[in-house]
Design a protein around this motif. Structure first.
Motif, PDB file in Angstrom:
ATOM      1  N   HIS A 119      14.271 -19.360  22.466  1.00 44.32           N
ATOM      2  CA  HIS A 119      13.124 -19.406  23.388  1.00 44.32           C
ATOM      3  C   HIS A 119      13.382 -20.504  24.412  1.00 44.32           C
ATOM      4  O   HIS A 119      14.282 -21.314  24.242  1.00 44.32           O
ATOM      5  CB  HIS A 119      11.806 -19.654  22.642  1.00 44.32           C
ATOM      6  CG  HIS A 119      11.612 -21.066  22.160  1.00 44.32           C
ATOM      7  ND1 HIS A 119      12.199 -21.558  21.018  1.00 44.32           N
ATOM      8  CD2 HIS A 119      10.897 -22.096  22.675  1.00 44.32           C
ATOM      9  CE1 HIS A 119      11.844 -22.821  20.847  1.00 44.32           C
ATOM     10  NE2 HIS A 119      11.058 -23.188  21.826  1.00 44.32           N
ATOM     11  N   ASP A 141       6.087 -22.418  25.033  1.00 43.94           N
ATOM     12  CA  ASP A 141       7.300 -21.787  24.528  1.00 43.94           C
ATOM     13  C   ASP A 141       7.322 -20.352  25.015  1.00 43.94           C
ATOM     14  O   ASP A 141       6.425 -19.565  24.690  1.00 43.94           O
ATOM     15  CB  ASP A 141       7.329 -21.812  22.991  1.00 43.94           C
ATOM     16  CG  ASP A 141       7.606 -23.207  22.451  1.00 43.94           C
ATOM     17  OD1 ASP A 141       8.096 -24.051  23.231  1.00 43.94           O
ATOM     18  OD2 ASP A 141       7.344 -23.437  21.260  1.00 43.94           O
ATOM     19  N   ARG A 180       0.924 -29.179  16.321  1.00 49.28           N
ATOM     20  CA  ARG A 180       2.221 -29.166  15.656  1.00 49.28           C
ATOM     21  C   ARG A 180       2.260 -30.324  14.668  1.00 49.28           C
ATOM     22  O   ARG A 180       1.349 -31.145  14.632  1.00 49.28           O
ATOM     23  CB  ARG A 180       3.343 -29.316  16.692  1.00 49.28           C
ATOM     24  CG  ARG A 180       3.406 -28.176  17.711  1.00 49.28           C
ATOM     25  CD  ARG A 180       4.098 -26.955  17.149  1.00 49.28           C
ATOM     26  NE  ARG A 180       4.076 -25.820  18.068  1.00 49.28           N
ATOM     27  CZ  ARG A 180       5.071 -25.526  18.911  1.00 49.28           C
ATOM     28  NH1 ARG A 180       6.136 -26.285  18.990  1.00 49.28           N
ATOM     29  NH2 ARG A 180       4.992 -24.452  19.673  1.00 49.28           N
ATOM     30  N   HIS A 224       1.817 -29.971  21.089  1.00 49.47           N
ATOM     31  CA  HIS A 224       2.938 -29.348  21.787  1.00 49.47           C
ATOM     32  C   HIS A 224       2.859 -29.698  23.269  1.00 49.47           C
ATOM     33  O   HIS A 224       1.841 -29.463  23.910  1.00 49.47           O
ATOM     34  CB  HIS A 224       2.864 -27.831  21.589  1.00 49.47           C
ATOM     35  CG  HIS A 224       4.074 -27.108  22.064  1.00 49.47           C
ATOM     36  ND1 HIS A 224       4.007 -25.944  22.783  1.00 49.47           N
ATOM     37  CD2 HIS A 224       5.383 -27.386  21.918  1.00 49.47           C
ATOM     38  CE1 HIS A 224       5.229 -25.537  23.063  1.00 49.47           C
ATOM     39  NE2 HIS A 224       6.089 -26.394  22.543  1.00 49.47           N
ATOM     40  N   HIS A 270      11.613 -23.743  25.980  1.00 52.42           N
ATOM     41  CA  HIS A 270      10.489 -24.693  25.988  1.00 52.42           C
ATOM     42  C   HIS A 270      10.382 -25.226  27.410  1.00 52.42           C
ATOM     43  O   HIS A 270      11.344 -25.774  27.941  1.00 52.42           O
ATOM     44  CB  HIS A 270      10.754 -25.817  24.981  1.00 52.42           C
ATOM     45  CG  HIS A 270       9.771 -26.944  25.063  1.00 52.42           C
ATOM     46  ND1 HIS A 270       8.668 -27.034  24.240  1.00 52.42           N
ATOM     47  CD2 HIS A 270       9.711 -28.021  25.887  1.00 52.42           C
ATOM     48  CE1 HIS A 270       7.980 -28.131  24.548  1.00 52.42           C
ATOM     49  NE2 HIS A 270       8.598 -28.752  25.543  1.00 52.42           N
TER      50      HIS A 270
HETATM   51 ZN   LIG Z   1       8.167 -25.901  22.566  1.00 55.56          ZN
END
Ligand SMILES: [Zn+2]
Length: 567
Positions: free
Chosen positions: A159, A58, A49, A54, A161
């Motif tokens: 979403h 996700d 990222r 990350h 995380h």
């Molecule tokens: Zn995430």
């Protein structure tokens, strides 16, 4: 006799291997899924990222918000954080086995937790709060619904995380705990590059990064065109993995490099610490990322790259090509399910032909990475603390009409540095509205960077090079009602909504009251809205005076007032 010993040895070996394969250091059935839908990932652990790896997975939530989020095991709520950006509404649960599970971008918490956090928010008169409840305050039982999925904070679509952290706050790949994700596809390779380590090395007579033509075969593996090279060289790959139930291009779990059959490089995306995540800009080719938005993962390690995910790196991952070399460099790409693809790069030794190169024109100012560097020209000064950079380099530096050109944003930084503008030549009124802006993108638009003023000095800390200028914000923020009008009865409304905006420096803070009492308004920066929930029951009178003050980053502020009736 000899045979007997051999058999014993074999049995012992088998026994040992058996243990090695069946025992995972991570409990496999301890954590349940945080959602009760089929797990489909839009992001994998440690995938690349902007400025970080990350730290979780996700999980897709069927393009909507409001799905039940379950605590993955019993435990207690050890932290709740609500912020406009980043994780938005986030919940942390500590489990008896020492692991912490994290749930982010939530739309709201379960009623019990929601009540707890609202009390904190009203207490502190702030939407943004962070609290650490003690172990006996908010106990969580197995299979308890703890929150509802959302899109809060810096999330680009609904979403969940989800993270698992160890007892040292290091995020670990949650898939190691037996999560069920369907994946039968091996990683895909989209580009391969070779890099000379220094001026003594070359690849096909080129002394800089060279893209190699990639040839996929029918088995799903790859080779490149054969290269002729000499000296110390390394390789880089652009690669991604797809799972079965989604088209998202996700990250890999492991990359290895082999030279003459020996492993010389391994990157294992299993666990990392937040402090080292910034070195992603040393791990990828940062220049190519900034210029072409493509992330080349380097299979060699340069100074300052202390990523703990690097394993078994031999000779920094470089290979030494000699006259007689005639071999193949191999790369093994693996996803979490163990699906793998291989890349073969045929390498032949060949001393460089005489290459005539135009001498590079280099600017005079030289940055020495391991010491403090200070630059000054006209009304601008720049202070780089020790180890702001990974490498020494010639920096381009110029100041003209309050615009500072500081090289290019293609060089990765380990730390923030300070830019200071002297504004003594501006009028008193101007001084109050000036800020330091970063000019970005094709149109060189000014973007606010957090600016502090001390007398006639404006300073800002930033973590990227580029072009900076003084900008002025002369316009107050705007506040417009969305779902109500002045002087009306609002008995049937569940919430009050206003739209707030600022044209240049951006919203810094806001404060809202009804009849003088502070009310909690949730700021959604993606929709530019402030929302008050009437369930908070702050207004008890029939006639209500709503007052909202919004202030921008240089201090321009706007006050909005409106009377409404309610019973
Ligand atoms: Zn995430």
């Amino acid at each position: 006799m000899q045979r007997n010993i051999f058999m014993k040895y074999t049995i012992l070996l088998l026994f040992w291997f058996n243990i090695g394969f069946s025992q995972s250091p991570y409990p496999q059935d301890y954590f349940r899924s945080p959602l009760d839908v089929t797990l489909v990932l839009s992001g994998t652990f440690a995938e690349l990222r902007s400025n970080h790896f990350h730290s979780g997975i996700d999980i897709k939530t069927q393009q909507r918000t409001g799905l039940n989020v379950y605590g993955v095991a019993e435990g207690y709520v050890s932290r709740i954080k609500v912020s406009h950006y980043g994780y938005g509404k986030a919940l942390y649960i500590t489990h008896p086995n020492g692991y912490v599970s994290v749930y982010a971008h939530l739309s709201k918490f379960s009623p019990r937790i929601q009540k707890y956090i609202k009390e904190c928010q009203y207490d502190k008169e702030s939407y943004e709060v962070e609290v650490f409840p003690s172990p006996d305050e908010l106990l969580i039982t197995a299979d308890e619904i703890v929150a509802f999925s959302g899109n809060s904070g810096s999330s680009g679509g609904p979403h969940l995380h989800f993270e698992i952290r160890d007892n040292e706050e290091r995020p670990i790949n949650p898939m190691l705990f037996g999560m069920d994700i369907k994946d039968t596809k091996p990683p895909v390779l989209s580009a391969v590059y070779a890099y000379p380590r220094d001026r003594n090395a070359h690849i096909n007579n080129i002394k800089k990064r060279k893209e190699l033509r990639l040839i996929p075969n029918e088995k799903g593996d790859y080779t490149t065109e054969p290269i002729e090279a000499y000296g110390d060289i390394g390789f880089g790959v652009v690669t991604y993995d797809q799972q079965d139930l989604a088209y998202n291009k996700n990250g890999l779990s492991n990359i290895q490099g082999f030279y003459n059959g020996n492993k010389t490089f391994e990157m294992d995306f299993k666990r990392f610490s937040f402090a080292e995540s910034k070195h992603i800009n040393r791990f990828i080719d940062y220049e190519v990322y900034k210029e072409e938005n493509s992330r080349i993962q380097k299979l060699f390690v340069q100074s300052g790259n202390t990523l703990s995910m690097l394993k078994d790196v031999n000779a920094s991952g470089y290979i030494t090509v000699e006259d007689s070399t005639n071999t193949v460099y191999k790369v093994r790409l693996r996803d979490f399910r163990g699906n793998e693809s291989w890349l073969s790069i045929p390498v032949k030794g060949q001393p460089a032909k005489e290459i005539l190169e135009a001498p590079e024109l280099k600017p005079n100012t030289y940055i020495i990475a391991n010491q403090v560097n200070e630059l000054e020209q006209g009304n601008v000064s720049v202070y780089f603390p020790t180890n702001t950079f990974y490498d020494d380099f010639h920096i381009n530096f110029s100041v003209l009409n309050d615009t500072l050109k500081l090289h290019k944003n293609t060089i990765p930084l380990m730390k923030s540095y300070t830019i200071t503008f002297d504004i003594k030549n501006y009028s008193v009124a101007d001084k109050d509205q000036l800020f330091i802006a970063n000019l970005y993108g094709y149109y060189q638009r000014p973007g606010y960077i957090s600016t502090k003023r001390l007398g006639d000095l404006l300073s800002a800390r930033t973590k990227s090079l580029g072009t900076f200028t003084l900008a002025r914000d002369t316009v107050n923020p705007t506040i417009k009602p969305v779902n109500f009008q002045e002087g009306k009865w609002l008995s049937k409304l569940n919430e009050l909504k206003v739209k707030i905006d600022d044209d240049l420096s951006g919203i810094s803070n806001y404060r809202a009251t009804i009849n003088g009492k502070w009310i909690l308004m949730e700021y959604d920066y993606k929709k530019d809205t402030l929302t008050y929930d009437f369930d908070d029951h702050i207004n008890t009178a029939t006639e209500n005076n709503l007052k909202i003050i919004v202030t921008d980053n240089v201090g321009n502020s706007t006050t909005f007032e409106s009377i409404f009736f309610r019973k």
